[in-house]
Design a protein around this motif. Structure first.
Motif, PDB file in Angstrom:
ATOM      1  N   ILE A 183       0.822  -1.153   0.177  1.00 20.55           N
ATOM      2  CA  ILE A 183      -0.077  -0.050  -0.055  1.00 20.55           C
ATOM      3  C   ILE A 183       0.990   1.218   0.107  1.00 20.55           C
ATOM      4  O   ILE A 183       0.221   2.181  -0.688  1.00 20.55           O
ATOM      5  CB  ILE A 183      -0.868   0.015   1.300  1.00 20.55           C
ATOM      6  CG1 ILE A 183      -1.631  -1.192   1.374  1.00 20.55           C
ATOM      7  CG2 ILE A 183      -1.744   1.211   1.350  1.00 20.55           C
ATOM      8  CD1 ILE A 183      -3.429  -1.011   1.191  1.00 20.55           C
ATOM      9  N   LYS A 184       2.214   1.135   0.654  1.00 21.91           N
ATOM     10  CA  LYS A 184       2.837   2.350   0.908  1.00 21.91           C
ATOM     11  C   LYS A 184       3.875   2.554  -0.076  1.00 21.91           C
ATOM     12  O   LYS A 184       3.825   3.863  -0.599  1.00 21.91           O
ATOM     13  CB  LYS A 184       3.241   2.563   2.435  1.00 21.91           C
ATOM     14  CG  LYS A 184       2.153   2.780   3.446  1.00 21.91           C
ATOM     15  CD  LYS A 184       2.400   2.774   4.742  1.00 21.91           C
ATOM     16  CE  LYS A 184       1.214   2.936   5.796  1.00 21.91           C
ATOM     17  NZ  LYS A 184       1.511   2.526   6.880  1.00 21.91           N
ATOM     18  N   ASN A 185       4.909   1.641  -0.292  1.00 23.61           N
ATOM     19  CA  ASN A 185       5.978   1.794  -1.018  1.00 23.61           C
ATOM     20  C   ASN A 185       6.253   0.428  -1.818  1.00 23.61           C
ATOM     21  O   ASN A 185       7.395   0.002  -1.710  1.00 23.61           O
ATOM     22  CB  ASN A 185       7.047   2.441  -0.408  1.00 23.61           C
ATOM     23  CG  ASN A 185       7.729   1.548   0.581  1.00 23.61           C
ATOM     24  OD1 ASN A 185       6.672   0.822   1.211  1.00 23.61           O
ATOM     25  ND2 ASN A 185       9.010   1.726   1.152  1.00 23.61           N
ATOM     26  N   PRO A 189       7.938  -2.047 -11.314  1.00 24.30           N
ATOM     27  CA  PRO A 189       6.581  -2.146 -11.773  1.00 24.30           C
ATOM     28  C   PRO A 189       5.918  -3.086 -10.639  1.00 24.30           C
ATOM     29  O   PRO A 189       6.070  -4.179 -10.358  1.00 24.30           O
ATOM     30  CB  PRO A 189       6.532  -2.710 -13.104  1.00 24.30           C
ATOM     31  CG  PRO A 189       7.962  -2.760 -13.486  1.00 24.30           C
ATOM     32  CD  PRO A 189       8.868  -2.615 -12.543  1.00 24.30           C
ATOM     33  N   PHE A 190       4.362  -2.661 -10.488  1.00 27.28           N
ATOM     34  CA  PHE A 190       3.511  -3.362  -9.507  1.00 27.28           C
ATOM     35  C   PHE A 190       2.569  -3.885 -10.239  1.00 27.28           C
ATOM     36  O   PHE A 190       1.761  -3.083 -11.130  1.00 27.28           O
ATOM     37  CB  PHE A 190       3.134  -2.411  -8.291  1.00 27.28           C
ATOM     38  CG  PHE A 190       2.113  -2.934  -7.242  1.00 27.28           C
ATOM     39  CD1 PHE A 190       1.731  -4.337  -7.392  1.00 27.28           C
ATOM     40  CD2 PHE A 190       1.852  -2.178  -6.439  1.00 27.28           C
ATOM     41  CE1 PHE A 190       0.874  -4.753  -6.632  1.00 27.28           C
ATOM     42  CE2 PHE A 190       0.801  -2.452  -5.376  1.00 27.28           C
ATOM     43  CZ  PHE A 190       0.481  -4.128  -5.652  1.00 27.28           C
ATOM     44  N   ALA A 191       1.997  -5.102 -10.437  1.00 23.77           N
ATOM     45  CA  ALA A 191       0.965  -5.760 -11.262  1.00 23.77           C
ATOM     46  C   ALA A 191       0.057  -6.280 -10.297  1.00 23.77           C
ATOM     47  O   ALA A 191       0.402  -6.865  -9.411  1.00 23.77           O
ATOM     48  CB  ALA A 191       1.624  -6.942 -12.068  1.00 23.77           C
ATOM     49  N   ILE A 213      -0.521   1.033  -8.589  1.00 17.59           N
ATOM     50  CA  ILE A 213      -0.128   0.053  -9.548  1.00 17.59           C
ATOM     51  C   ILE A 213       0.385   0.499 -11.076  1.00 17.59           C
ATOM     52  O   ILE A 213       0.219   1.656 -11.271  1.00 17.59           O
ATOM     53  CB  ILE A 213      -1.106  -0.893  -9.814  1.00 17.59           C
ATOM     54  CG1 ILE A 213      -2.411  -0.478 -10.340  1.00 17.59           C
ATOM     55  CG2 ILE A 213      -1.383  -1.662  -8.395  1.00 17.59           C
ATOM     56  CD1 ILE A 213      -3.667  -1.476 -10.561  1.00 17.59           C
ATOM     57  N   ASP A 214       0.972  -0.316 -11.703  1.00 17.96           N
ATOM     58  CA  ASP A 214       1.438  -0.118 -13.080  1.00 17.96           C
ATOM     59  C   ASP A 214       0.441  -1.107 -14.133  1.00 17.96           C
ATOM     60  O   ASP A 214       0.127  -0.599 -15.252  1.00 17.96           O
ATOM     61  CB  ASP A 214       2.703  -0.672 -13.410  1.00 17.96           C
ATOM     62  CG  ASP A 214       3.775   0.124 -12.685  1.00 17.96           C
ATOM     63  OD1 ASP A 214       3.921   1.493 -12.875  1.00 17.96           O
ATOM     64  OD2 ASP A 214       4.463  -0.123 -11.522  1.00 17.96           O
ATOM     65  N   ASN A 257      -3.768   7.646 -14.831  1.00 19.87           N
ATOM     66  CA  ASN A 257      -3.009   7.331 -13.842  1.00 19.87           C
ATOM     67  C   ASN A 257      -1.761   6.374 -14.721  1.00 19.87           C
ATOM     68  O   ASN A 257      -1.022   6.007 -13.894  1.00 19.87           O
ATOM     69  CB  ASN A 257      -3.427   6.571 -12.823  1.00 19.87           C
ATOM     70  CG  ASN A 257      -4.252   7.310 -11.883  1.00 19.87           C
ATOM     71  OD1 ASN A 257      -3.739   7.896 -11.039  1.00 19.87           O
ATOM     72  ND2 ASN A 257      -5.470   7.274 -11.865  1.00 19.87           N
ATOM     73  N   ASN A 258      -1.686   6.518 -15.983  1.00 21.48           N
ATOM     74  CA  ASN A 258      -0.821   5.599 -16.705  1.00 21.48           C
ATOM     75  C   ASN A 258      -0.804   3.987 -16.371  1.00 21.48           C
ATOM     76  O   ASN A 258       0.222   3.415 -16.130  1.00 21.48           O
ATOM     77  CB  ASN A 258       0.344   6.174 -16.515  1.00 21.48           C
ATOM     78  CG  ASN A 258       0.885   7.164 -17.391  1.00 21.48           C
ATOM     79  OD1 ASN A 258       0.262   7.063 -18.759  1.00 21.48           O
ATOM     80  ND2 ASN A 258       1.418   8.138 -17.258  1.00 21.48           N
ATOM     81  N   VAL A 259      -2.141   3.501 -16.053  1.00 19.06           N
ATOM     82  CA  VAL A 259      -1.870   2.121 -15.824  1.00 19.06           C
ATOM     83  C   VAL A 259      -2.823   1.367 -16.680  1.00 19.06           C
ATOM     84  O   VAL A 259      -3.568   1.789 -17.579  1.00 19.06           O
ATOM     85  CB  VAL A 259      -2.852   1.964 -14.409  1.00 19.06           C
ATOM     86  CG1 VAL A 259      -3.036   0.373 -14.135  1.00 19.06           C
ATOM     87  CG2 VAL A 259      -2.430   2.775 -13.129  1.00 19.06           C
TER      88      VAL A 259
END
Ligand code: AMP
Length: 395
Positions: A183-185, A189-191, A213-214, A257-259
């Motif tokens: 949630i914080k850091n 990339p985060f899927a 997220i990405d 958000n560029n997701v």
């Protein structure tokens, strides 16, 4: 982590009141069919015993709704825990009352007592103050190691913290560490992989996570509400027509958000939900009379190619109707693929955890949550009352 852990408490020779999650599955003869939850509490239990604590364990089992139901007694868990620890675990007939008080008074250092099912009293789920006070009177300190109930403000999760120094056990500590980081850091990339039955169950998760997220990879029945919003034909697939507009909003927010959102490009379809039914693989459009029940091979390949480069992967909800073999492949392939990656892999509880454990891949993931509802609420950005109630590290 800013909450006190069991390590921060002085427990030597003290009475440690510990909330555990022994809500284990039982067969019709009240035999435990899976003791994962009991084993999961062992690190905190053994730690307390190493410091010669007098350990008073409490849990709920099932939903007796305030009535004594013999078939929901925790007695089988006492027997199993006793075997796992190689020492006596004394089973109580109730969780409060004179008999319990006397038994606690008679405890020696290193003794273990298991209180009877908390939910035999309706006061537990009502977070009744007097009931919480009675429970709290049994201990000198309180340890919460039941993540699966941390999203509930009950007497044994929140009520007791008013009366005792309170900290989390190792299991809850690990859950907080993983979810806080997500949630914080999160490492990027985060899927985020979302599947399961309904968009409505996951909508708040999407809203809260979208700017963190990405990639958002969608599968399961919820994919069909999204495909519908993209004007695809979805045949007789499960859909929430009142959420199609919401799916549109999510695409818009994702762009801002560029997701990147990924939807199934092909689907495993059938005319009925059964293990023996004839299946077919089609593209994005599903013919009338057919139901989308799993992501197809092209989609699986695509999703794996996106996941390959992720540093963080969080997964909640199977991408197909995995209970039936013909529709299990998507979930299985993705699970196997991410189990080999170096990324941090966090698996939500409930069905996804069950699917991964069934495949024997549990140990290959960074973290499998022990709480279905609790992990979803964490991702929704809700502060879980059972965690909020614990003492801060520096208090
Ligand atoms: P959830 O509890 O929301 O994670 O949903 C899990 C349930 O969704 C499981 O029982 C899955 O079998 C079911 N599910 C997954 N994909 C589909 C699908 N395409 N159609 C109907 N149900 C599905």
């Amino acid at each position: 982590m800013h909450k006190k852990s069991i390590r921060d408490l002085n427990i030597r020779g003290k009475r440690v009141l510990m909330r555990v999650d022994f809500n284990v599955p039982l067969d019709e003869k009240q035999r435990i069919t899976d003791d994962t939850r009991i084993k999961a509490a062992l690190p905190s239990i053994k730690y307390a015993l190493k410091y010669d604590a007098k350990l008073i364990l409490m849990s709920h089992l099932g939903r007796p709704k305030g009535e004594v139901k013999k078939e929901l007694s925790l007695a089988p868990s006492a027997v199993r825990l006793s075997k796992l620890l190689g020492k006596e675990v004394k089973m109580m007939k109730d969780c409060i009352g004179e008999e319990v008080k006397e038994a606690v008074k008679g405890m020696k250092d290193g003794d273990v007592i298991l209180l009877e099912n908390l939910r035999f009293h309706k006061e537990e789920t009502k977070n009744d103050e007097n009931f919480a006070k009675e429970l709290a009177s049994l201990g000198d300190v309180f340890v919460n190691d039941a993540f699966g109930t941390c999203h509930r403000a009950h007497a044994s999760t929140v009520g007791v913290t008013k009366f005792l120094p309170s900290a989390c056990g190792f299991l809850v500590e690990k859950e907080i560490d993983y979810f806080d980081k997500l949630i914080k850091n999160p490492d990027k990339p985060f899927a985020l992989i979302l599947g399961g039955a309904k968009v409505s169950d996951k909508i708040k998760v999407i809203e809260n996570m979208l700017h963190k997220i990405d990639f958002l990879l969608i599968g399961g029945a919820m994919a069909y509400t999204f495909l519908k919003s993209r004007m695809k034909s979805i045949g007789n697939s499960k859909v929430e027509l009142d959420k199609v507009g919401l799916a549109d909003d999510i695409f818009k927010k994702a762009r801002e958000n560029n997701v990147s959102i990924f939807l199934p490009e092909d689907n495993v379809i059938a005319q009925e939900i059964s293990a023996k039914t004839k299946v077919q693989i089609v593209g994005e459009n599903i013919p009338d009379g057919w139901i989308g029940l799993d992501i197809g091979p092209k989609t699986t390949k695509k999703y794996c190619s996106v996941l390959k480069d992720a540093k963080t992967i969080c997964w909640n909800g199977p991408v197909g109707y995995f209970e039936l073999k013909p529709f299990r492949k998507g979930t299985t392939e993705i699970a196997k693929f991410i189990s080999k990656l170096k990324a941090t892999t966090v698996i939500g509880g409930g069905d996804t955890a069950a699917a991964i454990n069934e495949l024997g891949l549990g140990k290959k993931m960074s973290h499998i949550s022990t709480g279905g509802g609790a992990s979803l609420e964490y991702l929704e950005g809700i502060e879980l009352p059972g965690i909020v109630a614990l003492n801060d590290k520096w208090s």
